[in-house]
Design a protein around this motif. Sequence first.
Motif, short mmCIF file in Angstrom:
data_model
loop_
_atom_site.label_atom_id
_atom_site.label_comp_id
_atom_site.label_asym_id
_atom_site.label_seq_id
_atom_site.Cartn_x
_atom_site.Cartn_y
_atom_site.Cartn_z
N ALA A 66 0.82 -1.21 0.00
CA ALA A 66 0.00 0.00 0.00
C ALA A 66 0.85 1.27 0.00
O ALA A 66 0.54 2.23 -0.69
N LEU B 164 3.96 1.75 -1.11
CA LEU B 164 4.64 1.95 -2.38
C LEU B 164 3.64 2.24 -3.49
O LEU B 164 3.89 3.00 -4.42
N ARG B 165 2.49 1.63 -3.38
CA ARG B 165 1.41 1.85 -4.32
C ARG B 165 1.11 3.34 -4.40
O ARG B 165 0.98 3.92 -5.47
N ALA B 166 1.04 3.95 -3.25
CA ALA B 166 0.78 5.39 -3.20
C ALA B 166 1.88 6.13 -3.95
O ALA B 166 1.61 7.01 -4.76
#
Lengths: 321, 338
Positions: free
Chosen positions: B187, B189-191
């Motif tokens: 989550a 890194l996704r951001a």
Amino acid sequence: MTPILQIRDLQVSYYTDLGRATALNRVNLDLNAGEKLGLVGESGSGKSTMALAMMRMIKAPGRIESGSVTVGGVDLISLNDEEMRLARLSRIAYIPQGAMNSLNPVMRIGAQMVDAIKAHVPNMSQADMTEQCMQALESVDLKRNVFQMYAHELSGGMKQRVCIAIGILLKPQVIIADEPTSALDVVTQRQVMETIDRVQKEMGTAVILIGHDMGLMAQFVDKVAVMYAGRLTEVSTVRDMFSKPMHPYAQALIKSLPNLSNKGVFQGIAGLAPSLLRIPNGCAFHPRCPQAMDVCKTTIPDVKEYEGNRLVACHLYTEGA
Amino acid sequence: MANLLEFRNVTKTYTRGYFSEAGTTALADFSMTLKEDEPTIMTVAGESGSGKTTLAMLLLGFIDPTKGEILYKGKNINKLRGEDRLNYRREVQAVFQDPFAVFNPFYTVDHLLTVPIEKFKLAKSKADARNKMEEALSSVGLRPEDILGRFPHQLSGGQRQRINVARALLLKPKVLVADEPVSMVDASLRANILESLRSLHRDHGVSIIYITHDLTTAYHVANSIVVLYKGGVMEAGDIDNVIQKPQHPYTRLLIDSIPWPDVDRRWGSDGMMVKESETTDKGGKGCRFAARCPHVKDSCLHTPPPLYRVAQTQVASCVLYDNNPVLPATQLTDVLPV
Ligand SMILES: Nc1ncnc2c1ncn2[C@@H]1O[C@H](COP(=O)(O)OP(=O)(O)OP(=O)(O)O)[C@@H](O)[C@H]1O
Ligand SMILES: Nc1ncnc2c1ncn2[C@@H]1O[C@H](COP(=O)(O)OP(=O)(O)OP(=O)(O)O)[C@@H](O)[C@H]1O
Ligand code: SF4
Ligand code: SF4
Ligand SMILES: [Mg+2]
Ligand SMILES: [Mg+2]
């Protein structure tokens, strides 16, 4: 109750041109029959490596340096190659990351399933094998005719179910599913997870679910284990993890979750995950930790037990205790 | 206003399937336009098998439409030659759904980055090429010194996925199709990665087609959304409207099934709604969703409902809204804000 799975001191390194990368560092973990554990952590933190090590499928330049993986009283690490081959799928099964895309495109689904059985139970009759495959397909809510189909004729969700069906063919005691739904839509994802849930309840199997989707974890698992740079930093019940995470990395992870009420806010964790070739001294998270103290830079925090059943590796909770 | 990319009544039917008599309509009569001077981020959502990847493959020219045509800067993409073709190849890029498939196992991952740099002459010198590569890798959270020189099998799933994103960042295309680009990263890194895609859009005017099942991230990055089901558009419009006030029963099911990262907010237990669709096209004439819809009635079963305008920037293909004006399928883009 003796845990069905006991991992002790498991350590894996990859010997790269640039040096030795410790991808898994003295990991300990217990799991009871019928329990579901979520394994989360940054990309590259060692989750798949842990799964591969448990399956003894680490390939060169990787090596299991030490440790034991005991399933139902048998230490897999000490089995010989032939014994291990038989243990795969029957004691412990692994549904690899991206498995659904590695189904053989020119072979019917059924033939691939039969091959999997043959490798383990060579003297079963063709009719019995077919029947067993069909039953496995049905138990993941697929029609029997999928047996005759090719991978490209199936949707992503169906392919993923096929992989689960292969995983449960020989009724293992432990199933490891590596991101089984990461490319599936929410509805299918839910169906696949409910399938895994039902199958594992029926067979009393322990499940390790590897993934990044914290939403899925919240809905599905009993316990969550958080990995960072090859170490387990916290293992807590799903409720504790989501309501009061203890390890600062786990806290940041929970905080970074998007929801529908905070549009446009991206709260990633600042900084890069450490290189496994140069893991920082002390606590590996200290360069990025907002609560780092002096001791964190020099001393690796031990995993300690809190409130009876939470495992946390962080100096915050041991200082002055 | 020049059209950059245009889908004109595109239908794709696969006929090689096991149930091949009828074939599978993976995309039905789809029309959509991206304008050159109005870059946008459009989400294409929908369950597995709804036709999302088919749409991407069509757009990249990897497969041909069964009916209709796809134009790039006014020209049919299948008829592009010479320089036009090279431009199209460079200006339309993709991050593929499966990060395991695109890598050639015999080359180090550098290859995936150096080949386009050479082919499209993106760098002035060796050093410049190296800088550009390192910059792209850092912006997806990878350490160049850890990654360059490695073989694909030596990288984790999320690392491979990010190399694909880095490649897209490096090429600075005009249109980027990102098929589940962050499904394998955490989550946090996704951001960060979505933020780099957003700045690619904002700072370089790149239009992004973000294919995903993850409606929470879609909501955070996209301007508009198209919800597909069995190749047909069920609902489309402004992403805020669609996510906050979904009108089509299928979209409602999708939004209901979002697994919330909250242990007190359980998935609904509406089992009936959660039946998987068949792979086979039943060749039903009516609404594609009828077999699973709790509101189905006779009038649903004759023809696929047209797109009814349920709000200024929102349409739904459902007879529940048949008092509303109809939007011709060819004008879908009118309700997609940029
Ligand atoms: N064969 C290999 N040789 C060298 N390094 C490797 C090899 N396989 C994995 N690694 C490295 O080991 C680390 C752990 O990889 P692993 O695949 O276990 O990560 P992961 O936690 O599963 O990540 P993801 O969530 O991205 O799948 C990564 O840094 C990866 O680059
Ligand atoms: N080469 C092919 N031959 C036959 N049928 C195909 C082929 N490729 C796709 N299909 C079918 O077309 C439909 C749409 O597939 P597509 O891959 O576009 O779905 P998707 O929305 O990308 O799904 P996912 O979320 O699983 O990636 C599915 O029913 C699929 O089975
Ligand atoms: S040990 Fe120190 S650096 Fe590591 S997480 Fe705890 S407080 Fe942060
Ligand atoms: S048209 Fe009918 S079947 Fe289709 S979604 Fe609307 S109510 Fe349901
Ligand atoms: Mg992995
Ligand atoms: Mg797809």
